[in-house]
Each structure stands twice: as structure tokens, then as C-alpha cells.
Design a protein around this motif. Structure first.
Motif, PDB file in Angstrom:
ATOM      1  N   GLU A   1      -4.227   1.744  -6.464  1.00 48.09           N
ATOM      2  CA  GLU A   1      -2.845   2.112  -6.161  1.00 48.09           C
ATOM      3  C   GLU A   1      -2.208   2.623  -7.448  1.00 48.09           C
ATOM      4  O   GLU A   1      -2.419   2.037  -8.517  1.00 48.09           O
ATOM      5  CB  GLU A   1      -2.069   0.897  -5.648  1.00 48.09           C
ATOM      6  CG  GLU A   1      -2.599   0.306  -4.355  1.00 48.09           C
ATOM      7  CD  GLU A   1      -2.210   1.110  -3.126  1.00 48.09           C
ATOM      8  OE1 GLU A   1      -1.145   1.760  -3.136  1.00 48.09           O
ATOM      9  OE2 GLU A   1      -2.983   1.092  -2.153  1.00 48.09           O
ATOM     10  N   TYR A   2      -1.402   3.681  -7.350  1.00 49.02           N
ATOM     11  CA  TYR A   2      -0.840   4.305  -8.542  1.00 49.02           C
ATOM     12  C   TYR A   2       0.637   4.619  -8.374  1.00 49.02           C
ATOM     13  O   TYR A   2       1.118   4.824  -7.267  1.00 49.02           O
ATOM     14  CB  TYR A   2      -1.589   5.599  -8.883  1.00 49.02           C
ATOM     15  CG  TYR A   2      -3.005   5.328  -9.313  1.00 49.02           C
ATOM     16  CD1 TYR A   2      -3.300   5.013 -10.637  1.00 49.02           C
ATOM     17  CD2 TYR A   2      -4.041   5.322  -8.384  1.00 49.02           C
ATOM     18  CE1 TYR A   2      -4.586   4.722 -11.026  1.00 49.02           C
ATOM     19  CE2 TYR A   2      -5.335   5.031  -8.767  1.00 49.02           C
ATOM     20  CZ  TYR A   2      -5.609   4.736 -10.093  1.00 49.02           C
ATOM     21  OH  TYR A   2      -6.886   4.429 -10.482  1.00 49.02           O
ATOM     22  N   GLY A   3       1.322   4.681  -9.512  1.00 47.71           N
ATOM     23  CA  GLY A   3       2.723   5.076  -9.558  1.00 47.71           C
ATOM     24  C   GLY A   3       2.895   6.226 -10.532  1.00 47.71           C
ATOM     25  O   GLY A   3       2.107   6.384 -11.468  1.00 47.71           O
ATOM     26  N   ILE A   4       3.926   7.020 -10.298  1.00 45.13           N
ATOM     27  CA  ILE A   4       4.232   8.158 -11.166  1.00 45.13           C
ATOM     28  C   ILE A   4       5.706   8.099 -11.536  1.00 45.13           C
ATOM     29  O   ILE A   4       6.562   7.944 -10.658  1.00 45.13           O
ATOM     30  CB  ILE A   4       3.970   9.507 -10.465  1.00 45.13           C
ATOM     31  CG1 ILE A   4       2.527   9.601  -9.994  1.00 45.13           C
ATOM     32  CG2 ILE A   4       4.320  10.677 -11.378  1.00 45.13           C
ATOM     33  CD1 ILE A   4       2.262  10.813  -9.123  1.00 45.13           C
ATOM     34  N   THR A   5       5.988   8.249 -12.813  1.00 49.24           N
ATOM     35  CA  THR A   5       7.376   8.399 -13.253  1.00 49.24           C
ATOM     36  C   THR A   5       7.496   9.741 -13.969  1.00 49.24           C
ATOM     37  O   THR A   5       6.563  10.186 -14.626  1.00 49.24           O
ATOM     38  CB  THR A   5       7.818   7.276 -14.207  1.00 49.24           C
ATOM     39  OG1 THR A   5       6.965   7.248 -15.342  1.00 49.24           O
ATOM     40  CG2 THR A   5       7.821   5.930 -13.513  1.00 49.24           C
ATOM     41  N   VAL A   6       8.655  10.356 -13.809  1.00 49.93           N
ATOM     42  CA  VAL A   6       8.969  11.610 -14.497  1.00 49.93           C
ATOM     43  C   VAL A   6      10.257  11.370 -15.256  1.00 49.93           C
ATOM     44  O   VAL A   6      11.292  11.083 -14.654  1.00 49.93           O
ATOM     45  CB  VAL A   6       9.157  12.773 -13.494  1.00 49.93           C
ATOM     46  CG1 VAL A   6       9.437  14.071 -14.234  1.00 49.93           C
ATOM     47  CG2 VAL A   6       7.940  12.913 -12.588  1.00 49.93           C
TER      48      VAL A   6
ATOM     49  N   ARG B   1       0.829  -1.211   0.000  1.00 54.01           N
ATOM     50  CA  ARG B   1       0.000   0.000   0.000  1.00 54.01           C
ATOM     51  C   ARG B   1       0.861   1.257   0.000  1.00 54.01           C
ATOM     52  O   ARG B   1       1.908   1.293   0.621  1.00 54.01           O
ATOM     53  CB  ARG B   1      -0.874   0.054   1.261  1.00 54.01           C
ATOM     54  CG  ARG B   1      -1.964  -0.978   1.344  1.00 54.01           C
ATOM     55  CD  ARG B   1      -2.645  -0.994   2.708  1.00 54.01           C
ATOM     56  NE  ARG B   1      -3.018   0.294   3.229  1.00 54.01           N
ATOM     57  CZ  ARG B   1      -4.223   0.858   3.088  1.00 54.01           C
ATOM     58  NH1 ARG B   1      -5.146   0.227   2.404  1.00 54.01           N
ATOM     59  NH2 ARG B   1      -4.483   2.018   3.617  1.00 54.01           N
ATOM     60  N   ALA B   2       0.363   2.274  -0.660  1.00 58.60           N
ATOM     61  CA  ALA B   2       1.032   3.571  -0.636  1.00 58.60           C
ATOM     62  C   ALA B   2       0.692   4.290   0.671  1.00 58.60           C
ATOM     63  O   ALA B   2      -0.414   4.157   1.187  1.00 58.60           O
ATOM     64  CB  ALA B   2       0.582   4.426  -1.818  1.00 58.60           C
ATOM     65  N   ALA B   3       1.640   5.037   1.187  1.00 58.67           N
ATOM     66  CA  ALA B   3       1.414   5.782   2.427  1.00 58.67           C
ATOM     67  C   ALA B   3       0.527   7.005   2.194  1.00 58.67           C
ATOM     68  O   ALA B   3      -0.287   7.361   3.042  1.00 58.67           O
ATOM     69  CB  ALA B   3       2.751   6.214   3.027  1.00 58.67           C
ATOM     70  N   THR B   4       0.669   7.655   1.039  1.00 59.36           N
ATOM     71  CA  THR B   4      -0.143   8.842   0.742  1.00 59.36           C
ATOM     72  C   THR B   4      -1.419   8.390   0.064  1.00 59.36           C
ATOM     73  O   THR B   4      -1.392   7.744  -0.985  1.00 59.36           O
ATOM     74  CB  THR B   4       0.626   9.819  -0.173  1.00 59.36           C
ATOM     75  OG1 THR B   4       1.849  10.174   0.470  1.00 59.36           O
ATOM     76  CG2 THR B   4      -0.188  11.062  -0.443  1.00 59.36           C
TER      77      THR B   4
ATOM     78  N   VAL C   1       9.912   5.546  -8.930  1.00 62.62           N
ATOM     79  CA  VAL C   1       8.459   5.651  -8.989  1.00 62.62           C
ATOM     80  C   VAL C   1       7.971   6.241  -7.674  1.00 62.62           C
ATOM     81  O   VAL C   1       8.316   5.752  -6.599  1.00 62.62           O
ATOM     82  CB  VAL C   1       7.805   4.268  -9.232  1.00 62.62           C
ATOM     83  CG1 VAL C   1       6.294   4.373  -9.191  1.00 62.62           C
ATOM     84  CG2 VAL C   1       8.258   3.689 -10.559  1.00 62.62           C
ATOM     85  N   SER C   2       7.177   7.310  -7.761  1.00 61.30           N
ATOM     86  CA  SER C   2       6.495   7.868  -6.591  1.00 61.30           C
ATOM     87  C   SER C   2       5.116   7.228  -6.546  1.00 61.30           C
ATOM     88  O   SER C   2       4.506   6.998  -7.591  1.00 61.30           O
ATOM     89  CB  SER C   2       6.364   9.386  -6.719  1.00 61.30           C
ATOM     90  OG  SER C   2       7.635   9.987  -6.768  1.00 61.30           O
ATOM     91  N   THR C   3       4.618   6.937  -5.342  1.00 63.79           N
ATOM     92  CA  THR C   3       3.361   6.213  -5.249  1.00 63.79           C
ATOM     93  C   THR C   3       2.323   6.963  -4.420  1.00 63.79           C
ATOM     94  O   THR C   3       2.655   7.715  -3.512  1.00 63.79           O
ATOM     95  CB  THR C   3       3.567   4.821  -4.629  1.00 63.79           C
ATOM     96  OG1 THR C   3       4.149   4.963  -3.332  1.00 63.79           O
ATOM     97  CG2 THR C   3       4.459   3.956  -5.502  1.00 63.79           C
TER      98      THR C   3
END
Length: 193
Positions: free
Chosen positions: A161-166, A78-81, A179-181
Motif C-alpha cells: 500500500e502506498y501514499g503520495i504527497t505533493v 486498502r486503497a481503491a486504486t 495523501v493520495s493512495t
């Protein structure tokens, strides 16, 4: 008299060119993401070094069907945010600069969770199929923010649940995938209406 002098000195400091600027929500480092909540509070999203895992060799009904999937894997279930899906969700993402089209460098994608980790299939190949990418991307709108960031508003907010890449479009040799989640709870999914 001392009180009056003190007040005059304080006023001179305040009005005499000492400007107080509000702290921006712009992340400090490239690739970092800050979540902005409806009440105005904010929180930096967790960053993860991902593992790339490739699996192969599937047998279907007695036939050898070579199928290979490449996944990004993030430890933890699980993501914390976490955001509530019934309220607007905004993210501030720091890039190298904010001159590029954010759709070309920012990816927000759904992660599939297990008890131990979260993952997303980034490529799949098979004997009878073409290479494919089965990632589900979340659409967003963006505006420039601060010196080098974008402020993103999620157009859809389905639970998950989601991930972000830049990515850095100027860097051809990116060595490490970060990856930020985050997660959306009780979201609204337009596909299910």
C-alpha cells in the motif's frame, strides 16, 4: 442534392478550423494524481485528509526508554486504486507548475496497514537515538506532462500500500496534509531477488 449539401456543410465545419483535441489525462487540481494503466485507461487516485498521531513512553526490560513516534494515519485498510506489479505503472501528478525538480516535491511512500487504517512513521525520537525518518520511498523517473503536471514511471514495483504527497515549494505554510493512495499487487521487489 440535400444529402450533398449536408455533407459539404459537415466537411466545412470539420475542416474549417473547428479543431477537436483529445482530452489529456492532466488532473484538474494541484495535488491530484491520476493512475495510468497499461491498457491506456486511467483512474483518479483517492485523496485523504490524514491524521497526525504521536505516541510515547516505551519500557524495555525494566528501563524507562522514552521513545516517540509521529505517524500519518489514513482511515481504511486498502486503497481503491490497485495496480499489478508485473506491468509498468505510471502516475500523472498535478503540481503548481512543472518547473521544479519532481524529486523535491513528490514523495511516494509505503504505508503499513492494519484492519482499520494505513500509516507511515514520519519521525521517531528516543532517549538513546537520534531523530529519524523510517519512511520507505519508491523511486521514480519523471517527465513534464501538460501545462503543470509530471508523468512518473515507477522504477520499482514491490507489493504494498502506498501514499503520495505533493508539496508546494513556494508555500511555506501548508496547513493540511493530503495523501493520495494506491496499491501494488503481486509486485516485483528487487531487494528480494
Amino acid at each position: 442534392m440535400k444529402k450533398l449539401l449536408f455533407l459539404m456543410a459537415f466537411a466545412a465545419l470539420t475542416w474549417g478550423g473547428v479543431t477537436v483535441t483529445a482530452q489529456t489525462l492532466e488532473p484538474e487540481f494541484e495535488g491530484e494524481v491520476v493512475g495510468v494503466f497499461p491498457d491506456g485507461s486511467s483512474r483518479k487516485l483517492e485523496k485523504h485528509n490524514v491524521r497526525i498521531r504521536t505516541g510515547a513512553g516505551v519500557y524495555i526490560a525494566g528501563f524507562a526508554a522514552s521513545k516517540s513516534k509521529t505517524k500519518v494515519v489514513i482511515d481504511g485498510d486498502r486503497a481503491a486504486t490497485r495496480f499489478e506489479g508485473d506491468a509498468p505503472i505510471e502516475l500523472i501528478i498535478r503540481a503548481q507548475d512543472n518547473k521544479a525538480d519532481p524529486m523535491s516535491i513528490v514523495r511516494i511512500f509505503r504505508l503499513k496497514g492494519t484492519k482499520k487504517n494505513r500509516s507511515a512513521v514520519i519521525a521517531a525520537t528516543g532517549s538513546f537515538s537520534v531523530n529519524s525518518n523510517t519512511m520507505e520511498f519508491l523511486p521514480f523517473t519523471a517527465t513534464k506532462y501538460g501545462e503543470s503536471s509530471y508523468r512518473l514511471t515507477l522504477d520499482e514495483r514491490p507489493t504494498g500500500e502506498y501514499g503520495i504527497t505533493v508539496s508546494n515549494p513556494n508555500n511555506v505554510d501548508e496547513r493540511q496534509v493530503i495523501v493520495s493512495t494506491f496499491a501494488i499487487d503481486n509486485g516485483t521487489d528487487p531487494k528480494k531477488k
